[in-house]
Design a protein around this motif. Structure first.
Motif, mmCIF file in Angstrom:
data_model
loop_
_atom_site.group_PDB
_atom_site.id
_atom_site.type_symbol
_atom_site.label_atom_id
_atom_site.label_comp_id
_atom_site.label_asym_id
_atom_site.label_seq_id
_atom_site.Cartn_x
_atom_site.Cartn_y
_atom_site.Cartn_z
ATOM 1 N N HIS A 272 0.943 -1.117 0.110
ATOM 2 C CA HIS A 272 -0.027 0.077 -0.044
ATOM 3 C C HIS A 272 1.002 0.988 -0.056
ATOM 4 O O HIS A 272 1.883 1.255 0.596
ATOM 5 C CB HIS A 272 -0.923 -0.023 1.290
ATOM 6 C CG HIS A 272 -1.830 1.037 1.112
ATOM 7 N ND1 HIS A 272 -3.183 1.218 0.190
ATOM 8 C CD2 HIS A 272 -1.922 2.140 2.155
ATOM 9 C CE1 HIS A 272 -3.822 2.002 0.564
ATOM 10 N NE2 HIS A 272 -3.179 2.685 1.695
ATOM 11 N N SER A 273 0.291 2.454 -0.594
ATOM 12 C CA SER A 273 1.030 3.483 -0.529
ATOM 13 C C SER A 273 0.170 4.846 -0.311
ATOM 14 O O SER A 273 -1.161 4.590 -0.855
ATOM 15 C CB SER A 273 2.050 3.840 -1.591
ATOM 16 O OG SER A 273 1.478 4.119 -2.841
ATOM 17 N N ASN B 255 -10.607 4.346 -2.960
ATOM 18 C CA ASN B 255 -11.522 5.502 -3.099
ATOM 19 C C ASN B 255 -11.352 6.284 -1.688
ATOM 20 O O ASN B 255 -10.937 6.002 -0.643
ATOM 21 C CB ASN B 255 -13.157 5.178 -2.820
ATOM 22 C CG ASN B 255 -13.315 4.264 -1.543
ATOM 23 O OD1 ASN B 255 -12.618 3.191 -1.459
ATOM 24 N ND2 ASN B 255 -14.276 4.611 -0.689
ATOM 25 N N ALA B 256 -11.302 7.544 -1.957
ATOM 26 C CA ALA B 256 -10.603 8.630 -0.892
ATOM 27 C C ALA B 256 -12.004 9.223 -0.095
ATOM 28 O O ALA B 256 -13.007 9.452 -0.618
ATOM 29 C CB ALA B 256 -9.911 9.936 -1.769
ATOM 30 N N ALA B 257 -11.417 9.715 1.131
ATOM 31 C CA ALA B 257 -12.322 10.470 1.871
ATOM 32 C C ALA B 257 -11.867 12.013 1.612
ATOM 33 O O ALA B 257 -10.596 12.163 1.661
ATOM 34 C CB ALA B 257 -12.179 10.423 3.459
ATOM 35 N N TYR B 258 -12.883 12.815 1.239
ATOM 36 C CA TYR B 258 -12.241 14.303 0.643
ATOM 37 C C TYR B 258 -13.400 15.336 1.540
ATOM 38 O O TYR B 258 -14.369 14.923 1.648
ATOM 39 C CB TYR B 258 -12.236 14.336 -0.814
ATOM 40 C CG TYR B 258 -13.386 13.690 -1.391
ATOM 41 C CD1 TYR B 258 -14.471 14.403 -1.690
ATOM 42 C CD2 TYR B 258 -13.193 12.570 -1.990
ATOM 43 C CE1 TYR B 258 -15.741 13.992 -2.510
ATOM 44 C CE2 TYR B 258 -14.478 11.725 -2.882
ATOM 45 C CZ TYR B 258 -15.459 12.581 -3.028
ATOM 46 O OH TYR B 258 -16.440 12.217 -3.682
ATOM 47 N N TRP C 85 -7.730 -2.370 -10.521
ATOM 48 C CA TRP C 85 -8.666 -2.872 -9.452
ATOM 49 C C TRP C 85 -9.153 -1.861 -8.556
ATOM 50 O O TRP C 85 -8.629 -0.595 -8.353
ATOM 51 C CB TRP C 85 -8.051 -4.044 -8.668
ATOM 52 C CG TRP C 85 -7.658 -5.332 -9.498
ATOM 53 C CD1 TRP C 85 -6.580 -5.201 -10.778
ATOM 54 C CD2 TRP C 85 -8.255 -6.499 -9.556
ATOM 55 N NE1 TRP C 85 -6.597 -6.470 -11.156
ATOM 56 C CE2 TRP C 85 -7.569 -7.327 -10.760
ATOM 57 C CE3 TRP C 85 -9.236 -7.031 -8.790
ATOM 58 C CZ2 TRP C 85 -7.885 -8.600 -10.786
ATOM 59 C CZ3 TRP C 85 -9.608 -8.265 -8.904
ATOM 60 C CH2 TRP C 85 -8.929 -9.123 -10.026
ATOM 61 N N LEU C 86 -10.182 -2.155 -7.707
ATOM 62 C CA LEU C 86 -10.413 -1.015 -6.601
ATOM 63 C C LEU C 86 -9.958 -1.606 -5.164
ATOM 64 O O LEU C 86 -9.832 -3.023 -4.886
ATOM 65 C CB LEU C 86 -11.894 -0.882 -6.835
ATOM 66 C CG LEU C 86 -12.486 -0.223 -8.019
ATOM 67 C CD1 LEU C 86 -14.012 -0.448 -7.951
ATOM 68 C CD2 LEU C 86 -12.092 1.081 -7.870
ATOM 69 N N HIS C 87 -9.623 -0.721 -4.410
ATOM 70 C CA HIS C 87 -9.443 -0.782 -3.085
ATOM 71 C C HIS C 87 -10.356 0.022 -2.261
ATOM 72 O O HIS C 87 -10.416 1.201 -2.102
ATOM 73 C CB HIS C 87 -8.120 -0.354 -2.607
ATOM 74 C CG HIS C 87 -7.785 -0.521 -1.226
ATOM 75 N ND1 HIS C 87 -6.779 -1.197 -0.761
ATOM 76 C CD2 HIS C 87 -8.121 0.162 -0.118
ATOM 77 C CE1 HIS C 87 -6.619 -1.326 0.499
ATOM 78 N NE2 HIS C 87 -7.455 -0.405 0.882
ATOM 79 N N SER D 298 -1.919 -1.142 -3.641
ATOM 80 C CA SER D 298 -3.281 -0.051 -3.507
ATOM 81 C C SER D 298 -2.459 1.389 -3.205
ATOM 82 O O SER D 298 -1.381 1.442 -2.567
ATOM 83 C CB SER D 298 -4.284 -0.477 -2.775
ATOM 84 O OG SER D 298 -3.765 -0.684 -1.222
ATOM 85 N N ASN D 299 -3.081 2.320 -3.797
ATOM 86 C CA ASN D 299 -2.803 3.565 -3.720
ATOM 87 C C ASN D 299 -4.115 4.522 -3.641
ATOM 88 O O ASN D 299 -5.022 4.163 -4.290
ATOM 89 C CB ASN D 299 -1.864 4.011 -4.678
ATOM 90 C CG ASN D 299 -1.025 5.220 -4.034
ATOM 91 O OD1 ASN D 299 -1.486 6.091 -3.143
ATOM 92 N ND2 ASN D 299 -0.206 5.757 -5.050
ATOM 93 N N HIS D 300 -4.081 5.521 -2.840
ATOM 94 C CA HIS D 300 -5.314 6.595 -2.890
ATOM 95 C C HIS D 300 -5.576 7.193 -3.997
ATOM 96 O O HIS D 300 -4.539 7.362 -4.945
ATOM 97 C CB HIS D 300 -4.931 7.707 -1.684
ATOM 98 C CG HIS D 300 -4.943 7.142 -0.414
ATOM 99 N ND1 HIS D 300 -4.070 6.560 0.392
ATOM 100 C CD2 HIS D 300 -6.290 6.988 0.295
ATOM 101 C CE1 HIS D 300 -4.568 6.167 1.674
ATOM 102 N NE2 HIS D 300 -6.059 6.490 1.683
ATOM 103 N N CYS D 301 -6.704 7.578 -4.253
ATOM 104 C CA CYS D 301 -7.101 8.349 -5.474
ATOM 105 C C CYS D 301 -7.043 10.056 -4.997
ATOM 106 O O CYS D 301 -8.054 10.589 -4.945
ATOM 107 C CB CYS D 301 -8.522 7.962 -5.964
ATOM 108 S SG CYS D 301 -8.632 6.493 -6.626
ATOM 109 N N PHE D 302 -5.656 10.355 -5.048
ATOM 110 C CA PHE D 302 -5.356 11.493 -4.678
ATOM 111 C C PHE D 302 -4.394 12.059 -5.734
ATOM 112 O O PHE D 302 -3.603 11.395 -6.380
ATOM 113 C CB PHE D 302 -4.700 11.820 -3.363
ATOM 114 C CG PHE D 302 -5.676 11.801 -2.221
ATOM 115 C CD1 PHE D 302 -7.082 12.591 -2.155
ATOM 116 C CD2 PHE D 302 -5.343 11.172 -1.006
ATOM 117 C CE1 PHE D 302 -7.751 12.547 -1.051
ATOM 118 C CE2 PHE D 302 -6.138 10.942 0.108
ATOM 119 C CZ PHE D 302 -7.335 11.982 0.148
#
Ligand SMILES: [Fe+2]
Length: 328
Positions: free
Chosen positions: A89-90, A170-173, A198-200, A123-127
């Motif tokens: 993860h990152s 999917n991020a919290a924003y 893929w999705l995390h 996995s990685n954030h959608c940022f």
């Protein structure tokens, strides 16, 4: 890197091949994020975990120096490699920024780390982020078809570099990126379809967004009915709190109750590779108080047990990494 670590890595890489045949998700079970902020007080090595999620950002060597991993992390990683199945993860890979992909931390450090540790997915954030790392929280992606097109190219290329599934979290924003013209779930569905990635699924991020954007139409039900559930590589569970009329994804409480309900729902409809619990403080907030370290540990262990029960209820006993080993 020590000889023991190299031996384990070589073993894990032995059968690894490039191509679509390796783009599948092993079903591991329930685990923890190996957060450096917990390492001084939480007894990770005493736990029986189906998976441990390692954070590449916290172990990678700086980009402007030699080496792949911080020397201070070598012994620690020797121990966890020998103890747990690892997943990658990152937060700060720069996957979705605007720097040339080859110059990003993802390509220069995370890809070789992922290969060295033989993780089954990353996995990685959608940022948005760049090599400054300063603007990643909270910089949600612009939900437009133009960004789907641009980011799908980067995501596919990065997944090819990893050689294992790349999952977008999917991020919290707090605010939607200006210019967005489609719901987040439509954006993510199109992204993974175009990129073959893929999705995390972070269930607490979903919950946080519903708290902060529900009045604007954010719908967890619609989100889960829209994303391709069969592309969920991993699930995150966490807690958070209201501060100044905003709900924050702080990871400083036990997993909040509504997120447990979401877990049961998703596990009944999907089969991710792991459920990973996230915490980020030595003193969890709980029932309007702050727990000391022993009670924080107890709260985390209770969450772990509850997550294992949810997994076993969905998939039956003997279907986690540790219970499979016991059965064998
Ligand atoms: Fe998360």
């Amino acid at each position: 890197m020590r000889r023991e670590l190299i031996c384990v890595v070589q073993h894990r890489l032995h059968d690894k091949r490039m191509g679509d045949e390796v783009m599948n998700i092993p079903r591991l079970g329930v685990g923890l994020q190996f957060n450096p902020s917990l390492m001084d007080w939480f007894p990770f090595l005493d736990q029986s975990l189906d998976a441990l999620e390692i954070l590449f950002d916290g172990m990678m060597a700086p980009l402007d120096g030699p080496g792949l991993m911080l020397p201070t992390m070598v012994q620690t990683m020797d121990e966890v490699v020998a103890r747990f199945p690892l997943v990658g993860h990152s937060n700060y890979g720069g996957d979705f920024g605007f720097d040339e992909l080859a110059s990003t931390p993802a390509v220069r450090r995370h890809v070789p780390l992922a290969r060295a540790f033989g993780v089954p997915w990353v996995s990685n954030h959608c940022f948005y982020s760049d090599d400054s790392w300063c603007d990643v929280w909270s910089s949600p992606l612009q939900f437009t078809q133009a960004e789907v097109d641009r980011l799908a190219v980067r995501a596919r290329a990065l997944q090819d570099a990893y050689g294992v599934p790349l999952a977008h979290e999917n991020a919290a924003y707090y605010r939607t990126c200006p210019g967005s013209d489609m719901p987040e779930e439509d954006f993510l569905a199109r992204l993974v379809e175009q990129a073959g990635t893929w999705l995390h699924l972070d269930l607490h991020n979903l919950y946080a967004n519903a708290q902060n954007h529900g009045a604007a139409g954010y719908s967890i039900t619609r989100f889960l009915d829209t994303i391709p559930l069969d592309r969920i590589a991993c699930i995150h569970m966490a807690g958070g709190r209201w501060l100044d009329n905003q709900y924050h994804d702080l990871h400083d409480t036990p997993v909040v109750e509504p997120v447990w309900d979401l877990l049961d729902d998703v596990l009944s409809r999907a089969h991710p590779g792991a459920v990973i619990l996230e915490y980020e403080t030595e003193s969890l907030h709980h029932h309007d108080g702050v727990l000391d370290i022993p009670r924080s540990i107890d709260a985390i262990l209770a969450d772990l047990e509850r997550a294992r029960s949810a997994w076993d209820k969905a998939y039956g006993p003997g279907n986690r990494q540790t219970t499979r080993a016991e059965a064998a």
